[in-house]
Design an enzyme around this catalytic site. Structure first.
Site, PDB file in Angstrom:
ATOM      1  N   LYS A  11       0.822  -1.214   0.000  1.00 15.25           N
ATOM      2  CA  LYS A  11       0.000   0.000   0.000  1.00 15.25           C
ATOM      3  C   LYS A  11       0.863   1.276   0.000  1.00 15.25           C
ATOM      4  O   LYS A  11       2.080   1.220   0.286  1.00 15.25           O
ATOM      5  CB  LYS A  11      -0.923  -0.045   1.211  1.00 15.25           C
ATOM      6  CG  LYS A  11      -1.938  -1.210   1.154  1.00 15.25           C
ATOM      7  CD  LYS A  11      -2.894  -1.148   2.333  1.00 15.25           C
ATOM      8  CE  LYS A  11      -3.934  -2.241   2.271  1.00 15.25           C
ATOM      9  NZ  LYS A  11      -4.927  -2.128   3.372  1.00 15.25           N
ATOM     10  N   TYR A  51     -12.471  -1.376  -3.767  1.00 16.42           N
ATOM     11  CA  TYR A  51     -12.968  -1.533  -2.386  1.00 16.42           C
ATOM     12  C   TYR A  51     -14.488  -1.412  -2.289  1.00 16.42           C
ATOM     13  O   TYR A  51     -15.016  -1.154  -1.204  1.00 16.42           O
ATOM     14  CB  TYR A  51     -12.282  -0.520  -1.476  1.00 16.42           C
ATOM     15  CG  TYR A  51     -10.877  -0.943  -1.081  1.00 16.42           C
ATOM     16  CD1 TYR A  51     -10.666  -2.018  -0.225  1.00 16.42           C
ATOM     17  CD2 TYR A  51      -9.762  -0.293  -1.572  1.00 16.42           C
ATOM     18  CE1 TYR A  51      -9.390  -2.427   0.138  1.00 16.42           C
ATOM     19  CE2 TYR A  51      -8.475  -0.693  -1.214  1.00 16.42           C
ATOM     20  CZ  TYR A  51      -8.305  -1.755  -0.355  1.00 16.42           C
ATOM     21  OH  TYR A  51      -7.038  -2.161   0.008  1.00 16.42           O
ATOM     22  N   PHE A  59     -15.395   3.910   7.097  1.00 17.23           N
ATOM     23  CA  PHE A  59     -14.077   4.385   6.678  1.00 17.23           C
ATOM     24  C   PHE A  59     -13.862   4.293   5.169  1.00 17.23           C
ATOM     25  O   PHE A  59     -12.753   4.520   4.681  1.00 17.23           O
ATOM     26  CB  PHE A  59     -12.974   3.602   7.408  1.00 17.23           C
ATOM     27  CG  PHE A  59     -13.056   2.107   7.244  1.00 17.23           C
ATOM     28  CD1 PHE A  59     -12.554   1.477   6.120  1.00 17.23           C
ATOM     29  CD2 PHE A  59     -13.644   1.326   8.237  1.00 17.23           C
ATOM     30  CE1 PHE A  59     -12.627   0.100   5.970  1.00 17.23           C
ATOM     31  CE2 PHE A  59     -13.727  -0.060   8.096  1.00 17.23           C
ATOM     32  CZ  PHE A  59     -13.211  -0.671   6.954  1.00 17.23           C
ATOM     33  N   ARG A  87      -2.596 -14.534   4.785  1.00 21.74           N
ATOM     34  CA  ARG A  87      -3.233 -13.771   5.879  1.00 21.74           C
ATOM     35  C   ARG A  87      -2.427 -13.956   7.178  1.00 21.74           C
ATOM     36  O   ARG A  87      -2.284 -13.023   7.955  1.00 21.74           O
ATOM     37  CB  ARG A  87      -4.684 -14.218   6.082  1.00 21.74           C
ATOM     38  CG  ARG A  87      -5.599 -13.992   4.883  1.00 21.74           C
ATOM     39  CD  ARG A  87      -6.038 -12.584   4.685  1.00 21.74           C
ATOM     40  NE  ARG A  87      -6.783 -12.037   5.787  1.00 21.74           N
ATOM     41  CZ  ARG A  87      -7.410 -10.859   5.736  1.00 21.74           C
ATOM     42  NH1 ARG A  87      -7.351 -10.112   4.635  1.00 21.74           N
ATOM     43  NH2 ARG A  87      -8.061 -10.400   6.771  1.00 21.74           N
ATOM     44  N   THR A  93      -5.451  -6.865  10.844  1.00 20.26           N
ATOM     45  CA  THR A  93      -5.697  -5.577  10.171  1.00 20.26           C
ATOM     46  C   THR A  93      -5.083  -4.424  10.970  1.00 20.26           C
ATOM     47  O   THR A  93      -4.464  -3.523  10.400  1.00 20.26           O
ATOM     48  CB  THR A  93      -7.226  -5.356  10.040  1.00 20.26           C
ATOM     49  OG1 THR A  93      -7.816  -6.506   9.454  1.00 20.26           O
ATOM     50  CG2 THR A  93      -7.530  -4.123   9.207  1.00 20.26           C
ATOM     51  N   ARG A 104       2.598  -6.749   8.848  1.00 21.22           N
ATOM     52  CA  ARG A 104       1.973  -5.533   9.404  1.00 21.22           C
ATOM     53  C   ARG A 104       2.609  -5.126  10.736  1.00 21.22           C
ATOM     54  O   ARG A 104       2.740  -3.935  11.023  1.00 21.22           O
ATOM     55  CB  ARG A 104       0.463  -5.742   9.534  1.00 21.22           C
ATOM     56  CG  ARG A 104      -0.243  -5.605   8.182  1.00 21.22           C
ATOM     57  CD  ARG A 104      -1.678  -6.043   8.251  1.00 21.22           C
ATOM     58  NE  ARG A 104      -2.442  -5.667   7.058  1.00 21.22           N
ATOM     59  CZ  ARG A 104      -3.631  -6.170   6.759  1.00 21.22           C
ATOM     60  NH1 ARG A 104      -4.202  -7.052   7.561  1.00 21.22           N
ATOM     61  NH2 ARG A 104      -4.265  -5.783   5.671  1.00 21.22           N
ATOM     62  N   ASN A 114      -2.006   0.271   6.669  1.00 19.25           N
ATOM     63  CA  ASN A 114      -1.492  -0.975   7.238  1.00 19.25           C
ATOM     64  C   ASN A 114      -0.614  -1.802   6.282  1.00 19.25           C
ATOM     65  O   ASN A 114      -0.587  -3.021   6.347  1.00 19.25           O
ATOM     66  CB  ASN A 114      -2.627  -1.796   7.853  1.00 19.25           C
ATOM     67  CG  ASN A 114      -3.665  -2.198   6.838  1.00 19.25           C
ATOM     68  OD1 ASN A 114      -3.540  -1.872   5.670  1.00 19.25           O
ATOM     69  ND2 ASN A 114      -4.689  -2.917   7.282  1.00 19.25           N
ATOM     70  N   HIS A 117      -2.187  -5.367   1.534  1.00 21.10           N
ATOM     71  CA  HIS A 117      -3.500  -5.996   1.366  1.00 21.10           C
ATOM     72  C   HIS A 117      -3.281  -7.485   1.153  1.00 21.10           C
ATOM     73  O   HIS A 117      -2.278  -7.882   0.556  1.00 21.10           O
ATOM     74  CB  HIS A 117      -4.195  -5.401   0.130  1.00 21.10           C
ATOM     75  CG  HIS A 117      -5.420  -6.164  -0.285  1.00 21.10           C
ATOM     76  ND1 HIS A 117      -6.647  -5.953   0.307  1.00 21.10           N
ATOM     77  CD2 HIS A 117      -5.606  -7.153  -1.201  1.00 21.10           C
ATOM     78  CE1 HIS A 117      -7.535  -6.779  -0.247  1.00 21.10           C
ATOM     79  NE2 HIS A 117      -6.927  -7.508  -1.164  1.00 21.10           N
ATOM     80  N   GLU A 128      -9.691 -10.001  -7.547  1.00 22.42           N
ATOM     81  CA  GLU A 128      -8.714  -8.926  -7.347  1.00 22.42           C
ATOM     82  C   GLU A 128      -7.534  -9.064  -8.307  1.00 22.42           C
ATOM     83  O   GLU A 128      -7.038  -8.069  -8.855  1.00 22.42           O
ATOM     84  CB  GLU A 128      -8.255  -8.926  -5.895  1.00 22.42           C
ATOM     85  CG  GLU A 128      -9.383  -8.495  -4.951  1.00 22.42           C
ATOM     86  CD  GLU A 128      -9.097  -8.748  -3.472  1.00 22.42           C
ATOM     87  OE1 GLU A 128      -9.996  -8.440  -2.659  1.00 22.42           O
ATOM     88  OE2 GLU A 128      -8.009  -9.244  -3.119  1.00 22.42           O
TER      89      GLU A 128
HETATM   90  P1  GDP Z   1      -8.069  -6.589   5.902  1.00 19.55           P
HETATM   91  O1  GDP Z   1      -8.784  -7.707   5.186  1.00 19.55           O
HETATM   92  O2  GDP Z   1      -7.206  -7.086   7.034  1.00 19.55           O
HETATM   93  O3  GDP Z   1      -7.311  -5.682   4.965  1.00 19.55           O
HETATM   94  O4  GDP Z   1      -9.179  -5.690   6.621  1.00 19.55           O
HETATM   95  P2  GDP Z   1     -10.638  -5.230   6.175  1.00 19.55           P
HETATM   96  O5  GDP Z   1     -11.122  -5.999   4.984  1.00 19.55           O
HETATM   97  O6  GDP Z   1     -11.478  -5.235   7.408  1.00 19.55           O
HETATM   98  O7  GDP Z   1     -10.446  -3.709   5.768  1.00 19.55           O
HETATM   99  C1  GDP Z   1      -9.907  -3.348   4.513  1.00 19.55           C
HETATM  100  C2  GDP Z   1      -8.940  -2.196   4.703  1.00 19.55           C
HETATM  101  O8  GDP Z   1      -9.659  -1.050   5.164  1.00 19.55           O
HETATM  102  C3  GDP Z   1      -7.874  -2.411   5.774  1.00 19.55           C
HETATM  103  O9  GDP Z   1      -6.773  -3.152   5.322  1.00 19.55           O
HETATM  104  C4  GDP Z   1      -7.490  -0.980   6.129  1.00 19.55           C
HETATM  105  O10 GDP Z   1      -6.605  -0.406   5.170  1.00 19.55           O
HETATM  106  C5  GDP Z   1      -8.840  -0.287   6.034  1.00 19.55           C
HETATM  107  N1  GDP Z   1      -9.485  -0.214   7.356  1.00 19.55           N
HETATM  108  C6  GDP Z   1      -9.970  -1.230   8.127  1.00 19.55           C
HETATM  109  N2  GDP Z   1     -10.498  -0.780   9.267  1.00 19.55           N
HETATM  110  C7  GDP Z   1     -10.348   0.574   9.228  1.00 19.55           C
HETATM  111  C8  GDP Z   1     -10.701   1.630  10.123  1.00 19.55           C
HETATM  112  O11 GDP Z   1     -11.268   1.424  11.200  1.00 19.55           O
HETATM  113  N3  GDP Z   1     -10.389   2.913   9.718  1.00 19.55           N
HETATM  114  C9  GDP Z   1      -9.780   3.177   8.522  1.00 19.55           C
HETATM  115  N4  GDP Z   1      -9.508   4.442   8.186  1.00 19.55           N
HETATM  116  N5  GDP Z   1      -9.430   2.208   7.662  1.00 19.55           N
HETATM  117  C10 GDP Z   1      -9.712   0.936   8.003  1.00 19.55           C
END
Ligand code: GDP
Length: 139
Positions: A11, A51, A59, A87, A93, A104, A114, A117, A128
């Site tokens: 990222k 996304y 968010f 993962r 996350t 991470r 973070n 992805h 994807e």
């Molecule tokens: P991942 O599968 O571990 O990437 O997590 P998710 O699918 O839940 O979220 C997708 C992406 O959204 C994450 O990797 C973060 O970049 C972002 N994200 C997740 N939770 C938050 C949050 O609470 N705030 C913000 N700003 N971004 C978030």
């Protein structure tokens, strides 16, 4: 049936901090083979589409802005049990909750920025990977 491929992005925060090499090394050292690789930048529109599944989350706007803010590295990776093993390699996350030694934990700044992805299912890994790569770009 589980496939042996997953999709990742390094990222914008990690690219800006010069972590591309370190992250790719961790990926290779964990036994993943790089099938496809691209250094590119998402437009706001493309990040919004990528996304789209998170559209209803609070968010979403912040995520789209952040992901289109600078270049990213996109890749398709191959290994047995690729989605689940990747993962595990990237960690939770929220980097404060990520296990020691995960990408991470080492490279991420925050839950939003973070570092990487990783696809959450075989179906999404396929979708994807197809978003970024043609058949001619996979080896
Ligand atoms: P991942 O599968 O571990 O990437 O997590 P998710 O699918 O839940 O979220 C997708 C992406 O959204 C994450 O990797 C973060 O970049 C972002 N994200 C997740 N939770 C938050 C949050 O609470 N705030 C913000 N700003 N971004 C978030």
């Amino acid at each position: 049936m589980a496939t042996n491929r997953t999709f990742t992005m390094i990222k914008p925060d990690a690219v800006e901090n010069n972590y591309i090499g370190g992250i790719l090394k961790m990926i290779n050292d964990a036994g993943f083979r790089i099938v496809a690789l691209k250094y590119t930048k998402l437009s706001t529109e493309a990040a919004g589409k990528f996304y789209e599944v998170h559209k209803e989350r609070p968010f979403y706007g912040e995520l789209v802005t952040y992901m289109s803010n600078g270049p990213i590295v996109a890749a398709i990776l191959e290994k047995d049990n690729a989605v689940a093993d990747f993962r595990t390699l990237i960690g939770a996350t929220d980097p404060t909750k990520a296990d020691e030694g995960t990408i991470r934990k080492i490279y991420a700044k925050s839950i939003a920025a973070n570092a990487v992805h990783g696809s959450d299912s075989d179906e999404n890994a396929q979708i994807e990977g197809d978003f970024f790569f043609s058949k001619l770009e996979r080896f």
